[in-house]
Write a protein that holds these residues in place. Structure first.
Motif, PDB file in Angstrom:
ATOM      1  N   ALA A  20       0.824  -1.197   0.000  1.00 35.95           N
ATOM      2  CA  ALA A  20       0.000   0.000   0.000  1.00 35.95           C
ATOM      3  C   ALA A  20       0.863   1.254   0.000  1.00 35.95           C
ATOM      4  O   ALA A  20       1.977   1.250   0.517  1.00 35.95           O
ATOM      5  CB  ALA A  20      -0.897   0.005   1.234  1.00 35.95           C
ATOM      6  N   CYS A  21       0.333   2.317  -0.581  1.00 33.77           N
ATOM      7  CA  CYS A  21       0.986   3.630  -0.536  1.00 33.77           C
ATOM      8  C   CYS A  21       1.181   4.040   0.919  1.00 33.77           C
ATOM      9  O   CYS A  21       0.242   3.964   1.714  1.00 33.77           O
ATOM     10  CB  CYS A  21       0.127   4.659  -1.275  1.00 33.77           C
ATOM     11  N   VAL A  22       2.385   4.503   1.289  1.00 29.72           N
ATOM     12  CA  VAL A  22       2.662   4.828   2.686  1.00 29.72           C
ATOM     13  C   VAL A  22       1.887   6.061   3.137  1.00 29.72           C
ATOM     14  O   VAL A  22       1.803   6.341   4.321  1.00 29.72           O
ATOM     15  CB  VAL A  22       4.170   5.055   2.960  1.00 29.72           C
ATOM     16  N   TYR A  23       1.327   6.816   2.210  1.00 29.69           N
ATOM     17  CA  TYR A  23       0.600   8.024   2.596  1.00 29.69           C
ATOM     18  C   TYR A  23      -0.899   7.810   2.620  1.00 29.69           C
ATOM     19  O   TYR A  23      -1.561   8.076   3.608  1.00 29.69           O
ATOM     20  CB  TYR A  23       0.985   9.173   1.657  1.00 29.69           C
ATOM     21  N   CYS A  24      -1.477   7.308   1.528  1.00 28.62           N
ATOM     22  CA  CYS A  24      -2.940   7.223   1.463  1.00 28.62           C
ATOM     23  C   CYS A  24      -3.457   5.798   1.591  1.00 28.62           C
ATOM     24  O   CYS A  24      -4.648   5.590   1.783  1.00 28.62           O
ATOM     25  CB  CYS A  24      -3.448   7.842   0.163  1.00 28.62           C
ATOM     26  N   GLY A  25      -2.567   4.810   1.476  1.00 27.11           N
ATOM     27  CA  GLY A  25      -2.984   3.434   1.685  1.00 27.11           C
ATOM     28  C   GLY A  25      -3.509   2.716   0.451  1.00 27.11           C
ATOM     29  O   GLY A  25      -3.845   1.537   0.536  1.00 27.11           O
ATOM     30  N   VAL A  26      -3.572   3.363  -0.698  1.00 22.78           N
ATOM     31  CA  VAL A  26      -4.050   2.642  -1.888  1.00 22.78           C
ATOM     32  C   VAL A  26      -3.006   1.592  -2.277  1.00 22.78           C
ATOM     33  O   VAL A  26      -1.807   1.805  -2.094  1.00 22.78           O
ATOM     34  CB  VAL A  26      -4.350   3.573  -3.096  1.00 22.78           C
ATOM     35  N   PRO A  27      -3.457   0.438  -2.759  1.00 24.13           N
ATOM     36  CA  PRO A  27      -2.492  -0.602  -3.146  1.00 24.13           C
ATOM     37  C   PRO A  27      -1.601  -0.144  -4.310  1.00 24.13           C
ATOM     38  O   PRO A  27      -2.048   0.576  -5.191  1.00 24.13           O
ATOM     39  CB  PRO A  27      -3.388  -1.760  -3.606  1.00 24.13           C
ATOM     40  N   LEU A  35       5.146   5.253  -2.622  1.00 23.46           N
ATOM     41  CA  LEU A  35       4.068   6.223  -2.694  1.00 23.46           C
ATOM     42  C   LEU A  35       3.343   6.003  -4.010  1.00 23.46           C
ATOM     43  O   LEU A  35       3.976   5.739  -5.027  1.00 23.46           O
ATOM     44  CB  LEU A  35       4.644   7.641  -2.711  1.00 23.46           C
ATOM     45  N   CYS A  36       2.015   6.146  -3.993  1.00 19.41           N
ATOM     46  CA  CYS A  36       1.298   6.129  -5.263  1.00 19.41           C
ATOM     47  C   CYS A  36       1.641   7.427  -6.000  1.00 19.41           C
ATOM     48  O   CYS A  36       2.163   8.367  -5.402  1.00 19.41           O
ATOM     49  CB  CYS A  36      -0.204   6.000  -5.036  1.00 19.41           C
ATOM     50  N   SER A  37       1.346   7.482  -7.286  1.00 21.40           N
ATOM     51  CA  SER A  37       1.805   8.648  -8.048  1.00 21.40           C
ATOM     52  C   SER A  37       1.113   9.922  -7.576  1.00 21.40           C
ATOM     53  O   SER A  37       1.722  10.994  -7.572  1.00 21.40           O
ATOM     54  CB  SER A  37       1.618   8.425  -9.543  1.00 21.40           C
ATOM     55  N   ALA A  38      -0.147   9.817  -7.142  1.00 19.07           N
ATOM     56  CA  ALA A  38      -0.854  11.017  -6.658  1.00 19.07           C
ATOM     57  C   ALA A  38      -0.149  11.591  -5.434  1.00 19.07           C
ATOM     58  O   ALA A  38       0.057  12.805  -5.328  1.00 19.07           O
ATOM     59  CB  ALA A  38      -2.298  10.668  -6.323  1.00 19.07           C
ATOM     60  N   CYS A  39       0.235  10.726  -4.499  1.00 15.56           N
ATOM     61  CA  CYS A  39       0.907  11.206  -3.293  1.00 15.56           C
ATOM     62  C   CYS A  39       2.324  11.697  -3.602  1.00 15.56           C
ATOM     63  O   CYS A  39       2.811  12.629  -2.968  1.00 15.56           O
ATOM     64  CB  CYS A  39       0.950  10.115  -2.240  1.00 15.56           C
ATOM     65  N   HIS A  40       2.955  11.043  -4.555  1.00 18.22           N
ATOM     66  CA  HIS A  40       4.299  11.469  -4.947  1.00 18.22           C
ATOM     67  C   HIS A  40       4.274  12.929  -5.391  1.00 18.22           C
ATOM     68  O   HIS A  40       5.182  13.708  -5.086  1.00 18.22           O
ATOM     69  CB  HIS A  40       4.831  10.569  -6.056  1.00 18.22           C
TER      70      HIS A  40
HETATM   71 ZN   LIG Z   1      -0.976   7.511  -2.046  1.00 18.48          ZN
END
Ligand SMILES: [Zn+2]
Length: 230
Positions: A20-27, A35-40
């Motif tokens: 999961a993304c360390v920020y928002c939790g999305v896989p 990090l997912c690209s949005a959080c990046h």
């Molecule tokens: Zn994220």
């Protein structure tokens, strides 16, 4: 991000969704940490005025070059907090990878032997790892524990600029065994997680310079935005 997990839910999410993304939790498919690209996109690269400020601090010290990755703003703070929930060691290495991606254009991030700011042995034993050493591993290349902590000084968090400077005096020493393996003409790069007043990095660089090392750079993943800097 408008929708956020509660911390305990996040912790639970890591148990059932390890990728999961360390920020928002999305896989994040096919990745063990990140990090997912949005959080990046939400990470703020270091503000030029902060980096200039640091360059001015280190200009009078033994540090030749200095690079910071990110502003330690709300997003980064949240990410650092979240990183503690799941596999803290792997996540610290991930911080180093983030820093490498961010500062890839800095030549000195590629060729140097990276020297983490050491923790005192007691502190490291208690925590189980030194975050700066793991960040150095994430940056890549060669890592050496050339410095050791001679004094277990109190944490810098609550101190002002002058107190920080006094607090780090005499706390670092060269590891005599490591010194034998690293020639004094080797380019070195000090690594810390968060750079605040610059006092810690300067004190560490002075000890390296005192041992004859001539080419000393420094890097940190993030710097907080604080009023008492200027
Ligand atoms: Zn994220």
């Amino acid at each position: 991000l408008s929708i956020r997990f509660k911390p305990w839910l996040e912790a639970l999410a890591y148990l059932v969704l390890p990728n999961a993304c360390v920020y928002c939790g999305v896989p994040i498919p096919g990745s063990d940490v990140g990090l997912c690209s949005a959080c990046h996109h939400e990470l703020e690269p270091v503000s030029p005025e902060y980096e200039e400020h640091y360059k001015a601090i280190v200009a009078s010290s033994s540090i030749n070059q200095f690079a910071i990755g990110f502003n330690y703003g709300p997003v980064f703070q949240e990410i650092l907090e979240n990183l503690k929930y799941n596999n803290a060691r792997r996540n610290a290495i991930f911080l180093g990878e983030l820093l490498r991606q961010q500062r890839l254009s800095d030549a000195f991030c590629k060729q140097h032997v990276f020297v983490p700011i050491p923790l005192h042995r007691k502190k490291e034993r208690k925590r189980g790892y030194n975050q700066a050493a793991l960040i150095a591993r994430g940056i890549g290349a060669t890592v050496s524990n050339l410095l050791m902590r001679a004094i277990n000084n109190p944490t810098q968090t609550k101190l002002d600029k002058e107190q920080r400077k006094a607090n780090v005096e005499g706390i670092f020493a060269i590891d005599p065994q490591q010194r034998l393996t690293i020639a004094t003409d080797t380019p070195l790069c000090l690594v810390d997680d968060v750079a605040t007043s610059g006092a810690t990095l300067n004190a560490a660089a002075d000890v390296l310079a005192g041992a004859g090392y001539r080419d000393i750079s420094a890097t940190a993943v993030a710097t907080p935005i604080m009023d008492d800097f200027f």
